[in-house]
Motif scaffolding. Structure first.
Motif, mmCIF file in Angstrom:
data_model
loop_
_atom_site.group_PDB
_atom_site.id
_atom_site.type_symbol
_atom_site.label_atom_id
_atom_site.label_comp_id
_atom_site.label_asym_id
_atom_site.label_seq_id
_atom_site.Cartn_x
_atom_site.Cartn_y
_atom_site.Cartn_z
ATOM 1 N N ASN A 1 13.549 1.313 21.784
ATOM 2 C CA ASN A 1 12.367 0.461 21.866
ATOM 3 C C ASN A 1 12.330 -0.186 23.243
ATOM 4 O O ASN A 1 13.351 -0.273 23.920
ATOM 5 N N GLN A 2 11.176 -0.633 23.629
ATOM 6 C CA GLN A 2 11.033 -1.373 24.885
ATOM 7 C C GLN A 2 10.783 -2.831 24.516
ATOM 8 O O GLN A 2 9.654 -3.280 24.355
ATOM 9 N N GLY A 3 11.876 -3.567 24.378
ATOM 10 C CA GLY A 3 11.781 -4.934 23.867
ATOM 11 C C GLY A 3 10.968 -5.856 24.745
ATOM 12 O O GLY A 3 10.359 -6.814 24.257
ATOM 13 N N THR A 4 10.939 -5.597 26.047
ATOM 14 C CA THR A 4 10.202 -6.489 26.941
ATOM 15 C C THR A 4 8.697 -6.415 26.730
ATOM 16 O O THR A 4 7.965 -7.287 27.203
ATOM 17 N N THR A 5 8.211 -5.391 26.052
ATOM 18 C CA THR A 5 6.775 -5.316 25.750
ATOM 19 C C THR A 5 6.438 -6.042 24.460
ATOM 20 O O THR A 5 5.258 -6.191 24.133
ATOM 21 N N ARG A 6 7.441 -6.507 23.731
ATOM 22 C CA ARG A 6 7.192 -7.124 22.429
ATOM 23 C C ARG A 6 7.418 -8.630 22.423
ATOM 24 O O ARG A 6 7.186 -9.284 21.419
ATOM 25 N N TRP A 7 7.893 -9.164 23.545
ATOM 26 C CA TRP A 7 8.065 -10.614 23.648
ATOM 27 C C TRP A 7 7.146 -11.127 24.742
ATOM 28 O O TRP A 7 7.161 -10.660 25.874
ATOM 29 N N ARG A 8 6.337 -12.083 24.361
ATOM 30 C CA ARG A 8 5.268 -12.579 25.220
ATOM 31 C C ARG A 8 5.489 -14.065 25.506
ATOM 32 O O ARG A 8 5.870 -14.834 24.627
#
Length: 711
Positions: free
Chosen positions: A680-687
């Motif tokens: 997964n690309q976690g940095t795209t899921r935390w805003r």
């Protein structure tokens, strides 16, 4: 906002409450066989009578509905409500209007007085079955206990009754008040009824019990007590009342932070030192009820205080850290004490606001925190709940609602800035979202909120900006170079132009199908706007102009916006992106720096910044698998940024630091998603709350650096 629009807004809010809370309790057997067009207004009018009963008596919705007698043989009275302590009789007539234009004429006023006369003359059999029983009880109370009576006129409108109706009531008052005060008249208009609906949605006032030792009392302008309180008592407050403890504070607890972790550590490892290390807690209330252990020597023992309508205005982080420490090891932390001040404001709102602001200046406070005290924000929250059943979080530290459930103040302010006809406000957003909170003549905040935006305006603006961002992300693989930089830096400006083209005229109309008429047209319009905007940037500023710098120039953006709106609003063909802006397969460039180390090195995010889990780039399957698991505990969506290269996310759910991808994997595991992807690309899921994802922020900053290097 015009009086007519206000009336329509009040009517919408009340209608939703009537359908949700009152209609289920009404007796509608006599109209059940009617067609919907004829039945609905009758049922709604009866529900309005029940709401009026609640407004004047405080009855529950069910008990208020039991007072409704509207129907055949109601003798001009829609409801009869009786209270015994104090003894009082309320005779109610209601008039409903979907558009907020209900009025009371002379004939309706006369009918109400006829109903009162029949009760006074004990002609109970003239009423229908329920009316007969209530009329007899009203008469008994009026005779035996000298209970006064009030004629209550509930109008879903803003106009006062005409002179004919007013004169009828004055004549009745003169007739019934010859031997002393007995009869009064009360008018409930649309705003009064909507206010009752909003009050019912608000949490009940909190009365807090405070056991204080080594205390002293200050008898100045505002009575106050200061002393020490056991931390286990503080923890019980939080366990029993949660975030309601902080309803007057400028912000909610900020979740897991290093500061809070330090408080917890002190409580667990050195509880005796806690009082020395901590600034304490300030609690405001309307009044204080004090009970002394000894009346002759009160200072010799504890004092038990009841703080009426209480709120902690300073020390929210201390309270939540105490609760966490007590939960971890009550035996160790329970030996500590904390300093507490309890101040009675006597309901003086200005003094409460001043104390809240002053006591928070010792900590890092952002301009947004003080905006949370603005009354208009509470009114917007009430409107969104009453009209659209949406949540609206105002304070920094409060968890953002799930996207489908509502929005935060930060997201709403950014969306309203995009909706505003002046492109300068969306330009300022490209510099920093902090500019949203500037006050005064040149500040953005007062421009956006001085005239209170309606619930539909706020929510539809938010939906539209979300749709623009999603459309730009969806088409990102087709662009590169300056066009890609424009999509990254200019999302808010593009959203502004898209909204000017699609969504200004009908945005506040409740009957507008926003999804069909606007949102479905967003992708095509947003991409066309981008093409027109890059076309005019190249023509006006030159093909070497740095995109980020251009978009941050409010005057330049206003000029460009005018050109785009002029051309995009015509039948002119959308400009074709020049070849340099269209992505084609090319040899791989050197890999960009990893997102987390890059952000930490660049100090791009302040320590302690709130993060929220969001799913703009996740799969539909992921959203479906996690939705119920996330809803079960709001902390699962919350985290805090820590400037750590390996594990920068401090998750609120377990107070543990993770890498972005590692936390997503842990969330998938806890949610029992059996068919989760391998990566997964976690940095795209935390805003960042109210802003970009970690990935978007890093990409924007890196693109800006690349542009500067190529100049």
């Amino acid at each position: 906002m015009s009086i007519a629009r206000d009336a329509e807004r009040f009517a919408r809010q009340v209608r939703i409450a009537l359908e949700r809370d009152y209609e289920q309790h009404l007796d509608i057997a006599d109209v059940a066989a009617l067609g919907e067009a004829e039945r609905t207004p009758r049922v709604r009018s009866r529900a309005l009578s029940a709401l009026a009963v609640r407004a004047v008596t405080g009855f529950t919705a069910e008990n208020a509905a039991a007072c409704v007698i509207d129907g055949g043989k109601d003798q001009g009275l829609d409801a009869i409500a009786i209270t015994t302590n104090p003894a009082h009789v309320y005779l109610i007539q209601s008039k409903w209007s979907d558009t907020g234009k209900a009025r009371l004429d002379r004939g309706a006023a006369r009918d109400m007085i006829v109903g009162l006369d029949l009760i006074d003359q004990e002609l109970f059999d003239r009423f229908n079955a329920r009316g007969e029983r209530l009329a007899e009880e009203a008469s008994r109370l009026m005779f035996e206990e000298m209970a006064p009576a009030t004629l209550v006129v509930a109008l879903m409108g803003t106009d006062k009754p005409g002179p004919g109706a007013t004169q009828m009531f004055e004549d009745a008052r003169h007739k019934y008040n010859k031997n002393g005060p007995f009869l009064d008249v009360c008018y409930l208009h649309a705003e009064d009824l909507a206010q009752q609906v909003r009050a019912d949605l608000a949490p009940a006032p909190l009365n807090l019990e405070v056991e204080m030792e080594r205390w002293h009392k200050h008898d100045g302008l505002h009575e106050s007590f200061q002393g020490i309180v056991r931390v286990e008592d503080i923890a019980s407050w939080y366990q029993g009342h949660g975030s309601q403890l902080f309803h007057l504070n400028i912000r909610n607890p900020l979740g897991a932070t290093r500061t809070n972790a330090g408080i917890v550590k002190t409580l667990l490892q050195s509880p005796a030192s806690f009082w020395y290390f901590n600034n304490g807690i300030t609690l405001l209330c309307d009044t204080i009820q004090a009970r002394y252990r000894s009346q002759s020597a009160p200072q010799g023992g504890r004092v038990a205080l009841t703080a009426v309508n209480a709120s902690i205005v300073n020390g929210a982080q201390t309270v939540t850290a105490i609760a966490e420490a007590i939960k971890t090891d009550p035996g160790a932390a329970g030996h500590a004490y904390v300093s507490v001040r309890v101040i009675a404001t006597q309901g003086v709102a200005a003094f409460a606001k001043d104390v809240t602001e002053a006591t928070n200046l010792q900590n890092r406070v952002e301009p947004r925190d003080f905006v949370a005290l603005d009354l208009v924000q509470s009114l917007i929250r009430d409107d969104l709940a009453a009209e659209l059943d949406k949540e609206y979080t105002i304070k920094r530290g409060a968890p953002d609602p799930a996207p489908e459930s509502g929005c935060s103040l930060a997201e709403a302010a950014a969306a309203l800035a995009c909706f505003h006809p002046d492109a300068a406000h969306s330009s300022r957003l490209t510099k920093s979202s902090e500019l949203l909170w500037e006050r005064g003549v040149r500040g953005t905040y007062d421009v956006l909120f001085r005239t209170r935006p309606s619930a539909h305006l706020v929510w539809r603006s938010v939906l539209t900006v979300r749709a623009v961002r999603a459309a730009l992300h969806e088409s990102r693989s087709t662009r590169e170079g300056r066009a890609a930089a424009l999509a990254q830096h200019g999302a808010y400006v593009i959203a502004h132009l898209t909204m000017q083209l699609l969504g200004r005229d009908d945005i506040e109309e409740p009957g507008c199908d926003w999804d069909m008429e606007v949102l479905q047209r967003v992708p095509e319009t947003a991409n066309a706007v981008l093409a027109w905007l890059i076309h005019h940037i190249d023509a006006e500023c030159g093909e070497s102009a740095q995109i980020g710098r251009t978009l941050a120039d409010a005057a330049q953006v206003s000029k460009l916006a005018g050109l785009v709106l002029r051309d995009a609003g015509t039948a002119a063909a959308v400009p074709v992106l020049q070849a340099a802006y269209v992505k084609v397969p090319r040899p791989r460039k050197p890999r960009r720096p990893n997102t987390v180390p890059y952000l930490v090195t660049a100090q791009a995010i302040a320590e302690g910044t709130a993060l929220v889990y969001d799913t703009p780039y996740s799969t539909e399957r992921e959203a479906e698998e996690l939705i119920s698991w996330l809803a079960a505990d709001p902390r699962r969506r919350q985290a805090t940024w820590i400037n750590d290269r390996k594990r920068p996310i401090l998750w609120a759910a377990d107070k543990t630091q993770y890498s972005p991808s590692g936390l997503i994997r842990e969330m998938w595991r806890l949610a029992a998603w059996k068919k989760q992807p391998v990566a997964n690309q976690g940095t795209t899921r935390w805003r960042i709350e109210g802003g970009e994802t970690l990935w978007e922020l890093a990409l924007r900053l890196q693109s800006a650096e690349d542009s500067l290097e190529n100049e």
